[in-house]
Scaffold this active site. Structure first.
Site, PDB file in Angstrom:
ATOM      1  N   CYS A   1      -9.384  -2.146   3.661  1.00 53.73           N
ATOM      2  CA  CYS A   1      -8.724  -0.943   3.166  1.00 53.73           C
ATOM      3  C   CYS A   1      -9.167  -0.626   1.735  1.00 53.73           C
ATOM      4  O   CYS A   1     -10.293  -0.225   1.522  1.00 53.73           O
ATOM      5  CB  CYS A   1      -7.211  -1.070   3.292  1.00 53.73           C
ATOM      6  SG  CYS A   1      -6.364   0.519   3.318  1.00 53.73           S
TER       7      CYS A   1
ATOM      8  N   GLY B   1      -4.275  -2.146  -0.783  1.00 52.59           N
ATOM      9  CA  GLY B   1      -3.450  -1.856  -1.941  1.00 52.59           C
ATOM     10  C   GLY B   1      -3.279  -0.373  -2.142  1.00 52.59           C
ATOM     11  O   GLY B   1      -3.950   0.439  -1.491  1.00 52.59           O
TER      12      GLY B   1
ATOM     13  N   HIS C   1      -6.818  -2.259   9.314  1.00 51.13           N
ATOM     14  CA  HIS C   1      -6.104  -3.511   9.049  1.00 51.13           C
ATOM     15  C   HIS C   1      -6.203  -4.484  10.222  1.00 51.13           C
ATOM     16  O   HIS C   1      -5.325  -4.489  11.099  1.00 51.13           O
ATOM     17  CB  HIS C   1      -4.632  -3.215   8.746  1.00 51.13           C
ATOM     18  CG  HIS C   1      -4.417  -2.528   7.438  1.00 51.13           C
ATOM     19  ND1 HIS C   1      -4.211  -3.218   6.258  1.00 51.13           N
ATOM     20  CD2 HIS C   1      -4.419  -1.218   7.109  1.00 51.13           C
ATOM     21  CE1 HIS C   1      -4.074  -2.360   5.263  1.00 51.13           C
ATOM     22  NE2 HIS C   1      -4.198  -1.141   5.756  1.00 51.13           N
TER      23      HIS C   1
ATOM     24  N   GLY D   1      -5.074   6.714   2.240  1.00 51.84           N
ATOM     25  CA  GLY D   1      -5.178   8.124   1.925  1.00 51.84           C
ATOM     26  C   GLY D   1      -6.502   8.484   1.290  1.00 51.84           C
ATOM     27  O   GLY D   1      -6.738   9.648   0.955  1.00 51.84           O
ATOM     28  N   PHE D   2      -7.385   7.478   1.101  1.00 50.49           N
ATOM     29  CA  PHE D   2      -8.708   7.691   0.526  1.00 50.49           C
ATOM     30  C   PHE D   2      -9.750   7.117   1.474  1.00 50.49           C
ATOM     31  O   PHE D   2      -9.433   6.312   2.355  1.00 50.49           O
ATOM     32  CB  PHE D   2      -8.816   7.025  -0.844  1.00 50.49           C
ATOM     33  CG  PHE D   2      -7.908   7.628  -1.887  1.00 50.49           C
ATOM     34  CD1 PHE D   2      -8.364   8.604  -2.748  1.00 50.49           C
ATOM     35  CD2 PHE D   2      -6.578   7.222  -1.989  1.00 50.49           C
ATOM     36  CE1 PHE D   2      -7.523   9.169  -3.697  1.00 50.49           C
ATOM     37  CE2 PHE D   2      -5.726   7.769  -2.927  1.00 50.49           C
ATOM     38  CZ  PHE D   2      -6.201   8.751  -3.785  1.00 50.49           C
TER      39      PHE D   2
ATOM     40  N   SER E   1       0.817  -1.213   0.000  1.00 49.50           N
ATOM     41  CA  SER E   1       0.000   0.000   0.000  1.00 49.50           C
ATOM     42  C   SER E   1       0.849   1.260   0.000  1.00 49.50           C
ATOM     43  O   SER E   1       0.356   2.341  -0.332  1.00 49.50           O
ATOM     44  CB  SER E   1      -0.937   0.015   1.212  1.00 49.50           C
ATOM     45  OG  SER E   1      -1.870  -1.040   1.154  1.00 49.50           O
TER      46      SER E   1
ATOM     47  N   GLY F   1      -2.999   3.395  -4.380  1.00 50.47           N
ATOM     48  CA  GLY F   1      -3.675   4.104  -5.447  1.00 50.47           C
ATOM     49  C   GLY F   1      -5.068   4.594  -5.099  1.00 50.47           C
ATOM     50  O   GLY F   1      -5.557   4.434  -3.983  1.00 50.47           O
TER      51      GLY F   1
ATOM     52  N   GLU G   1      -5.497  -7.485  10.110  1.00 50.55           N
ATOM     53  CA  GLU G   1      -4.452  -8.498   9.951  1.00 50.55           C
ATOM     54  C   GLU G   1      -3.085  -7.996  10.404  1.00 50.55           C
ATOM     55  O   GLU G   1      -2.091  -8.723  10.296  1.00 50.55           O
ATOM     56  CB  GLU G   1      -4.362  -8.922   8.483  1.00 50.55           C
ATOM     57  CG  GLU G   1      -3.521  -8.043   7.582  1.00 50.55           C
ATOM     58  CD  GLU G   1      -4.104  -6.666   7.307  1.00 50.55           C
ATOM     59  OE1 GLU G   1      -3.420  -5.850   6.666  1.00 50.55           O
ATOM     60  OE2 GLU G   1      -5.241  -6.388   7.719  1.00 50.55           O
TER      61      GLU G   1
ATOM     62  N   ASN H   1      -3.523   2.435   7.061  1.00 54.85           N
ATOM     63  CA  ASN H   1      -2.651   2.894   5.988  1.00 54.85           C
ATOM     64  C   ASN H   1      -3.520   3.224   4.785  1.00 54.85           C
ATOM     65  O   ASN H   1      -3.695   2.410   3.891  1.00 54.85           O
ATOM     66  CB  ASN H   1      -1.609   1.838   5.615  1.00 54.85           C
ATOM     67  CG  ASN H   1      -0.759   2.281   4.437  1.00 54.85           C
ATOM     68  OD1 ASN H   1      -0.780   3.436   4.059  1.00 54.85           O
ATOM     69  ND2 ASN H   1      -0.024   1.359   3.844  1.00 54.85           N
TER      70      ASN H   1
END
Length: 399
Positions: free
Chosen positions: A265, A237, A355, A309-310, A56, A239, A357, A307
């Site tokens: 995520c 992931g 997350h 940013g969107f 990510s 993007g 995990e 983690n």
């Protein structure tokens, strides 16, 4: 972007240049050269190896808010993927000596060996406050001979691609399927679509009796259902989720068929898109292992790893109608109210922005994997194991 050079020596000049023109000077750390990416900050005090190897973080320059980094070195067990993905690394005081019985080599050596350009001696507190105020932005780390005039470096930074609109999952995904066997008796078959998956995710699923078929991000409906899955999982992931139409099309087929679904995520954001909800870019995102999230159904608060940013744009105070039935927001971040969880009320599907995990901890939310297993257990039947090429299992063993 120049090719990274050798490992930095004491006194190697380095500079971090931000898109808005602010610069931070220090000394070179790890590889010497130049690297471009989106400058973000991560608030974890431990688990830096998991951060570095999290796909990510692809195309991001990570600023560590912890003042001392590298104390425990690097081992061969804690990596979350096959390589380091960060574009650049910014630290204040790197450890001069690693002291942990599991350490195999110094962090700086590992970073340099994989060509990661870094900078040390930066006032990371001031840098983090700046990013919190102005938002994440494009940046460049330049060291050694790559250091040039400020205006020239700034032009290079501003010519770099933005994260908004970037479709990056195909760059980090596995190039072919592989299988992670169930731990103990096999109870389920789960197809996990690798959008930047971390190794702990199929491990968590396997511990609950799932045989996990990890497929590349380009997988289509036929690829998924050839494995006759009891459940489908979408991973984290890098993007912008708004740029990823292929996985959204696949997920809508999963929802239409009523196959149990769990997304983490980016997978959660794509669930929002599949349901017709919008996504948007956060000002500076959530990254770290100390983020408080509240379950709106129980009132319980869990400390979680983030983690992203969107985020998904959905109303918190009411149930939303969609083409696939009703959906509700289940979790919110207590720091800023960002949507952290969605659940379909008329389909067996849910997702969380954080997350559960997280190998480095915290583990408050690991029970969500139990919830996914329960969702699959409610299906009418657990289908027989499908026949798959033997090379898939061999590929998993080689990872």
């Amino acid at each position: 972007m120049s090719a990274p050079g050798p490992i930095a020596t004491p006194g190697t000049p380095a500079v971090l240049v931000l898109e808005d023109g602010r610069t931070f000077r220090g000394q070179g750390y790890a590889a010497v050269g130049a690297s471009l990416g989106e400058a973000v900050f991560a608030t974890g005090t431990t688990g830096y190896q998991e951060t570095l190897t999290d796909p990510s973080y692809h195309r991001q320059i990570v600023v560590m808010t912890a003042p001392h980094v590298g104390n425990t070195g690097v081992n061969d067990e804690d990596g979350e993927s096959r390589r380091i993905w960060v574009a650049g690394y910014v630290v204040r005081d790197p450890a001069r000596l690693a002291s942990n019985w599991r350490s195999r080599r110094p962090l700086e050596e590992e970073l340099a060996g994989q060509g990661v350009v870094g900078i040390r001696g930066v006032d990371t507190r001031a840098l983090t406050r700046h990013l919190r105020g102005q938002g994440t932005m494009r940046a460049g780390v330049f060291s050694g001979d790559a250091v040039a005039g400020t205006e020239a470096m700034l032009r290079t930074v501003r010519a770099a691609p933005r994260m908004a609109g970037a479709e990056l999952c195909h760059q980090v995904s596995a190039d072919r399927p592989y299988i992670v066997p169930a731990v103990g008796p096999r109870r389920f078959t789960v197809v996990a679509v690798d959008l930047g998956i971390k190794s702990m995710t199929p491990t968590q699923l396997a511990r609950r009796g799932a045989e996990v078929h990890v497929l590349p991000s380009t997988a289509g409906v036929r690829d998924v259902y050839a494995r006759e899955p009891d459940g489908v999982f979408f991973s984290n992931g890098p993007g912008d989720p708004a740029a990823m139409d292929g996985p959204v099309t696949l997920l809508r087929a999963v929802l239409t068929r009523g196959t149990p679904f769990f997304g983490i995520c980016l997978g959660h954001e794509l669930l929002g898109r599949a349901l017709g909800l919008a996504t948007y870019k956060l000002r500076y995102g959530h990254r770290g292992i100390n983020q408080p999230v509240q379950d709106l159904r129980t009132g319980k608060v869990e400390v979680t790893a983030h983690n992203h940013g969107f985020a998904v744009d959905a109303p918190v105070d009411r149930v939303s109608p969609t083409a696939y039935g009703r959906v509700e927001v289940t979790h919110v971040c207590l720091n800023d109210g960002v949507v952290e969880g969605l659940r379909c009320l008329d389909r067996p599907a849910f997702g969380v922005q954080y997350h559960p995990e997280a190998a480095a901890g915290p583990h408050d939310a690991a029970h969500l994997f139990d919830g996914f297993a329960e969702l699959m257990g409610e299906a009418p039947t657990v289908r027989p194991r499908p026949t798959v090429p033997s090379w898939e299992t061999d590929h998993a063993k080689a990872l």
